[in-house]
Design an enzyme around this catalytic site. Structure first.
Site, PDB file in Angstrom:
ATOM      1  CG  LEU A   1     -35.838  -8.172  18.979  1.00  0.00           C
ATOM      2  CD1 LEU A   1     -36.398  -6.784  18.772  1.00  0.00           C
ATOM      3  CD2 LEU A   1     -34.944  -8.445  19.940  1.00  0.00           C
ATOM      4  N   PRO A   2     -38.753 -11.106  21.148  1.00  0.00           N
ATOM      5  CG  PRO A   2     -38.784 -10.760  23.420  1.00  0.00           C
ATOM      6  CD  PRO A   2     -37.874 -10.541  22.264  1.00  0.00           C
TER       7      PRO A   2
ATOM      8  CE  LYS B   1     -44.884 -14.187  19.711  1.00  0.00           C
ATOM      9  NZ  LYS B   1     -43.597 -13.953  19.341  1.00  0.00           N
TER      10      LYS B   1
ATOM     11  CE  LYS C   1     -43.301 -18.746  13.757  1.00  0.00           C
ATOM     12  NZ  LYS C   1     -42.556 -20.218  13.709  1.00  0.00           N
TER      13      LYS C   1
ATOM     14  CB  THR D   1     -43.355 -14.668  15.781  1.00  0.00           C
ATOM     15  OG1 THR D   1     -42.411 -15.854  15.283  1.00  0.00           O
ATOM     16  CG2 THR D   1     -44.847 -15.212  15.460  1.00  0.00           C
TER      17      THR D   1
HETATM   18  P1  NAD Z   1     -36.143 -15.830  23.780  1.00  0.00           P
HETATM   19  O1  NAD Z   1     -37.211 -15.238  24.807  1.00  0.00           O
HETATM   20  O2  NAD Z   1     -35.069 -16.939  23.981  1.00  0.00           O
HETATM   21  O3  NAD Z   1     -35.268 -14.630  23.147  1.00  0.00           O
HETATM   22  C1  NAD Z   1     -35.542 -13.195  23.016  1.00  0.00           C
HETATM   23  C2  NAD Z   1     -34.319 -12.239  23.300  1.00  0.00           C
HETATM   24  O4  NAD Z   1     -34.443 -11.163  22.754  1.00  0.00           O
HETATM   25  C3  NAD Z   1     -33.963 -12.364  24.597  1.00  0.00           C
HETATM   26  O5  NAD Z   1     -32.639 -12.841  24.964  1.00  0.00           O
HETATM   27  C4  NAD Z   1     -34.173 -10.952  25.098  1.00  0.00           C
HETATM   28  O6  NAD Z   1     -33.356 -10.521  26.169  1.00  0.00           O
HETATM   29  C5  NAD Z   1     -33.787 -10.384  23.824  1.00  0.00           C
HETATM   30  N1  NAD Z   1     -34.413  -8.839  23.595  1.00  0.00           N
HETATM   31  C6  NAD Z   1     -35.485  -8.341  24.016  1.00  0.00           C
HETATM   32  N2  NAD Z   1     -35.476  -7.215  23.585  1.00  0.00           N
HETATM   33  C7  NAD Z   1     -34.464  -6.795  23.020  1.00  0.00           C
HETATM   34  C8  NAD Z   1     -33.911  -5.606  22.605  1.00  0.00           C
HETATM   35  N3  NAD Z   1     -34.739  -4.452  22.639  1.00  0.00           N
HETATM   36  N4  NAD Z   1     -32.883  -5.631  21.715  1.00  0.00           N
HETATM   37  C9  NAD Z   1     -32.131  -6.894  21.750  1.00  0.00           C
HETATM   38  N5  NAD Z   1     -32.535  -8.141  22.411  1.00  0.00           N
HETATM   39  C10 NAD Z   1     -33.701  -8.090  23.175  1.00  0.00           C
HETATM   40  O7  NAD Z   1     -37.088 -15.961  22.551  1.00  0.00           O
HETATM   41  P2  NAD Z   1     -36.905 -17.258  21.446  1.00  0.00           P
HETATM   42  O8  NAD Z   1     -37.275 -18.340  21.627  1.00  0.00           O
HETATM   43  O9  NAD Z   1     -35.165 -16.823  20.908  1.00  0.00           O
HETATM   44  O10 NAD Z   1     -37.856 -16.447  20.224  1.00  0.00           O
HETATM   45  C11 NAD Z   1     -37.621 -15.117  19.651  1.00  0.00           C
HETATM   46  C12 NAD Z   1     -38.523 -15.017  18.421  1.00  0.00           C
HETATM   47  O11 NAD Z   1     -38.566 -16.040  17.440  1.00  0.00           O
HETATM   48  C13 NAD Z   1     -39.894 -14.948  19.020  1.00  0.00           C
HETATM   49  O12 NAD Z   1     -40.629 -13.878  18.273  1.00  0.00           O
HETATM   50  C14 NAD Z   1     -40.735 -16.190  18.799  1.00  0.00           C
HETATM   51  O13 NAD Z   1     -41.823 -16.234  18.798  1.00  0.00           O
HETATM   52  C15 NAD Z   1     -39.896 -16.607  17.413  1.00  0.00           C
HETATM   53  N6  NAD Z   1     -39.638 -18.222  17.376  1.00  0.00           N
HETATM   54  C16 NAD Z   1     -39.026 -18.879  18.118  1.00  0.00           C
HETATM   55  C17 NAD Z   1     -39.096 -20.201  17.834  1.00  0.00           C
HETATM   56  C18 NAD Z   1     -38.357 -21.259  18.887  1.00  0.00           C
HETATM   57  O14 NAD Z   1     -38.410 -22.390  18.770  1.00  0.00           O
HETATM   58  N7  NAD Z   1     -38.050 -20.686  20.285  1.00  0.00           N
HETATM   59  C19 NAD Z   1     -39.172 -20.854  16.772  1.00  0.00           C
HETATM   60  C20 NAD Z   1     -39.479 -19.895  15.614  1.00  0.00           C
HETATM   61  C21 NAD Z   1     -39.799 -18.596  15.899  1.00  0.00           C
END
Ligand code: NAD
Length: 297
Positions: free
Chosen positions: A63-64, A244, A169, A94
């Protein structure tokens, strides 16, 4: 893995990680409030479900931010209250180490096995199943999680006790932001003086300035056809998520009385970039801010 795995959060990362599990032949119950993200997985054989409506031995979330994770496990949805004793719960989001520790504590009270297991490796690592998992929790739970995590990642690392994965992280992402900014600055300085960005990148990749941003995730458009920079900074890791993470790292630094001057500067620069409307663009788009800054004579 006799029962389906429950997977929450099917965005840039979670969607690709869930797809890896489907590709390995596992049964998946998925949930995401964004219809497009949900549909993409349903089209590949996953099942939609409502939290609490089915039994799962393994629950994974991606989740975000803190609020979404808190709402899911402790708040409005209160998933930890609904799961059966012995369920393995892995939060890959994260989030702050404080929230991770709170989740561990609540899980322990309910005899659930919990891991904070944020990832590194970006969307390409998620798609290829080469992520690194930075795990916080007991060694036995890391061992228990190994089979499912190995389907999504190559390095399953035990950082330490509850919350240690989140600490690791945030340290990693603070460093990532700093070397991305340094890479942007160096490329801009060279290109302004007439050097070709691809040539300069190759030179620095083979010299002491080499780093991940330069080698794998080059921020200059056109240098790497697959990098978000060459897709107008679409996809990848959103700048608002990097902000964030830098904010969480800054809060940790304050709480532990640690000086992080470069991390603080990176946080300020990402805040400016996000305020200019680039929040959903990939974090390598910070190059645009660097290029827009005029130095005084
Ligand atoms: P994103 O915004 O693309 O995806 C997050 C998803 O979570 C969205 O589709 C949203 O609708 C969903 N969501 C929100 N609340 C929810 C709930 N209660 N139940 C189910 N789904 C829900 O973000 P992302 O890029 O996939 O990142 C996700 C996590 O991974 C974050 O914490 C980010 O910091 C971490 N991260 C991202 C990357 C990257 O390269 N994108 C790399 C490492 C870590």
């Amino acid at each position: 893995m006799d029962t389906p795995i429950a997977f929450f959060g099917l965005g840039q990362m979670g969607g690709r990680m869930a797809q890896r599990l489907l590709d390995a032949g596992l049964s998946l119950d998925v949930h995401d409030p964004a219809p497009a993200c949900l549909q993409a997985l349903l089209d590949h054989g996953a099942h939609a479900f409502t939290p609490g409506a089915a039994r799962h031995d393994i629950v994974i979330s991606m989740l975000p931010h803190d609020k979404a994770v808190h709402d899911l496990y402790l708040g409005t949805t209160g998933l930890l209250r609904q799961l059966s004793a012995g369920t393995l719960v892995i939060d890959c989001s994260t989030v702050s180490p404080e929230l991770s520790r709170q989740l561990h504590q609540e899980a322990q009270t309910r005899s659930l096995d919990f891991l904070d297991a944020p990832v590194s490796g970006g969307v390409t690592g998620a798609a290829a199943g080469t992520l690194s998992f930075l795990c916080g929790g007991s060694a036995s739970v890391v061992t228990q999680a190994q089979p499912v995590l190995s389907l999504m990642g190559q390095n399953i690392m035990h950082a330490g006790p509850a919350g240690a994965g989140s600490v690791a992280k945030l340290c990693n992402n603070m460093l990532l932001a700093i070397h991305m900014l340094g890479t942007c600055e160096a490329l801009n300085l060279g290109v302004k003086q007439g050097l070709d960005p691809a040539t300069l990148s190759t030179i620095m990749q083979k010299s002491s300035g080499r780093n991940w941003s330069l080698e794998v995730y080059n921020p200059w458009p056109g240098v790497m056809p697959q990098s978000p920079a060459s897709q107008s900074y679409r996809g990848g890791f959103q700048s608002q998520l990097m902000l964030k993470d830098l904010t969480l790292a800054h809060q940790s630094a304050e709480a532990w009385h640690v000086s992080t001057p470069l991390g603080s500067l990176a946080q300020q620069l990402y805040a400016q970039h996000v305020a200019k409307g680039h929040e959903q663009e990939d974090f390598s788009g910070i190059l645009q801010l660097i290029r827009s800054m005029e130095s005084l004579p």
